[in-house]
Design a protein around this motif. Structure first.
Motif, mmCIF file in Angstrom:
data_model
loop_
_atom_site.group_PDB
_atom_site.id
_atom_site.type_symbol
_atom_site.label_atom_id
_atom_site.label_comp_id
_atom_site.label_asym_id
_atom_site.label_seq_id
_atom_site.Cartn_x
_atom_site.Cartn_y
_atom_site.Cartn_z
ATOM 1 N N UNK A 1 66.750 -0.416 -51.388
ATOM 2 C CA UNK A 1 66.002 0.538 -50.569
ATOM 3 C C UNK A 1 65.353 1.580 -51.484
ATOM 4 N N UNK A 2 64.516 2.418 -50.883
ATOM 5 C CA UNK A 2 63.854 3.452 -51.684
ATOM 6 C C UNK A 2 64.859 4.455 -52.228
ATOM 7 N N UNK A 14 73.762 3.752 -44.806
ATOM 8 C CA UNK A 14 73.251 2.701 -43.933
ATOM 9 C C UNK A 14 72.947 1.439 -44.740
ATOM 10 N N UNK A 15 72.355 1.617 -45.914
ATOM 11 C CA UNK A 15 72.034 0.460 -46.760
ATOM 12 C C UNK A 15 73.313 -0.216 -47.244
ATOM 13 N N UNK A 63 77.127 -4.898 -46.688
ATOM 14 C CA UNK A 63 78.455 -5.423 -46.335
ATOM 15 C C UNK A 63 78.403 -6.379 -45.145
ATOM 16 N N UNK A 64 77.484 -6.114 -44.219
ATOM 17 C CA UNK A 64 77.476 -6.890 -42.977
ATOM 18 C C UNK A 64 76.475 -8.034 -42.963
ATOM 19 N N UNK A 65 75.712 -8.192 -44.065
ATOM 20 C CA UNK A 65 74.720 -9.251 -44.095
ATOM 21 C C UNK A 65 75.403 -10.603 -43.900
ATOM 22 N N UNK A 74 74.742 -6.765 -52.929
ATOM 23 C CA UNK A 74 74.964 -5.456 -53.535
ATOM 24 C C UNK A 74 73.835 -4.508 -53.164
ATOM 25 N N UNK A 75 74.146 -3.311 -52.658
ATOM 26 C CA UNK A 75 73.083 -2.342 -52.388
ATOM 27 C C UNK A 75 72.612 -1.676 -53.677
ATOM 28 N N UNK A 76 71.348 -1.301 -53.702
ATOM 29 C CA UNK A 76 70.784 -0.572 -54.839
ATOM 30 C C UNK A 76 69.668 0.324 -54.320
#
Length: 249
Positions: free
Chosen positions: A137-138, A148-149, A154-156, A164-166
């Motif tokens: 995300x930005x 939220x990201x 986690x829920x994908x 992994x979020x970034x």
């Protein structure tokens, strides 16, 4: 009615962040064209918070009623502060204007479907167990938006080697660090899914830096996907069911 006097034809005013990159406005217009095709009886107008025109006040001028929807992916500073302030300023100029204020595009399950669409277009099947995904995300100074990201990651849908979020700004991990970490952890394949609405500075930077860090594939931005048009119309219908003249603050 096209004049906004009937509920079925209440104008939808979609407010994007705005960018100096002309590709961003072109993407916004392409998305809203999807909305127009899906709901031809609803007048659709565009507005921007910065860098582009029309402003929200210009887009609302002459209307008696409108649904204002943020073309933003998470609740953060722009949706909590900038947009309500612009809306209040516009309503001060148009005191008879009745406004319903909708919620941001995300979070929504259809946004994960859009991410999977873009990955599939890049040759990555959904839920491939040999593929690790970096969800980018930005990034925001608002920890709630970043959370939220993280929850989305986690829920994908199950099956991926990892998700992994970034964040392209404001907070760690950066997209390139997330790619490098997954490589070091032994991921057979690493792909990047930009959770970005339109091309521009962040999208270009994410592609450049993650490919340099070892990503195998970088998918396209969300763009004018039919799933996004459906989300926008859901937000519109939900806003119509809310009381008019209520502005977020």
């Amino acid at each position: 009615m096209a004049d906004g006097t009937g509920q079925s034809g209440v104008p939808l005013v979609a407010v994007a962040h705005g960018s100096r990159d002309p590709r961003a406005a072109a993407t916004v217009e392409a998305l809203l064209d999807e909305v127009r095709r899906a709901r031809p009886g609803v007048p659709v107008r565009t507005a921007y918070l910065d860098h582009s025109t029309p402003t929200l006040a210009q887009a609302l001028h002459g209307l008696r009623e409108a649904v204002v929807l943020p073309l933003l992916l998470t609740e953060a500073y722009h949706s909590r502060v900038d947009l309500p302030a612009a809306l209040n300023e516009a309503r001060a100029r148009e005191p008879r204007l009745r406004v319903r204020y909708g919620t941001t595009l995300g979070p929504h399950l259809l946004l994960s479907a859009t991410l999977e669409r873009r990955l599939a277009e890049a040759g990555v099947p959904a839920g491939d167990p040999d593929t690790a995904v970096v969800l980018v995300s930005a990034g925001s100074s608002d920890a709630r938006a970043n959370a939220v990201i993280a929850r989305m990651a986690r829920s994908w849908s199950p099956g991926w080697w990892a998700v992994t979020p970034a964040y392209a700004s404001a907070v760690d991990p950066s997209p390139e660090r997330a790619v490098a970490h997954l490589r070091q952890a032994g991921a057979p394949r690493v792909v990047v899914a930009p959770y970005l609405l339109a091309p521009g500075y962040f999208a270009d930077k994410v592609r450049r830096t993650t490919l340099a860090a070892g990503a195998d594939v970088v998918a396209d931005v969300l763009g004018p996907a039919p799933e996004l048009a459906q989300v926008l119309l859901e937000r519109y219908e939900a806003a119509l069911r809310s009381p008019a003249d209520v502005v977020a603050s």
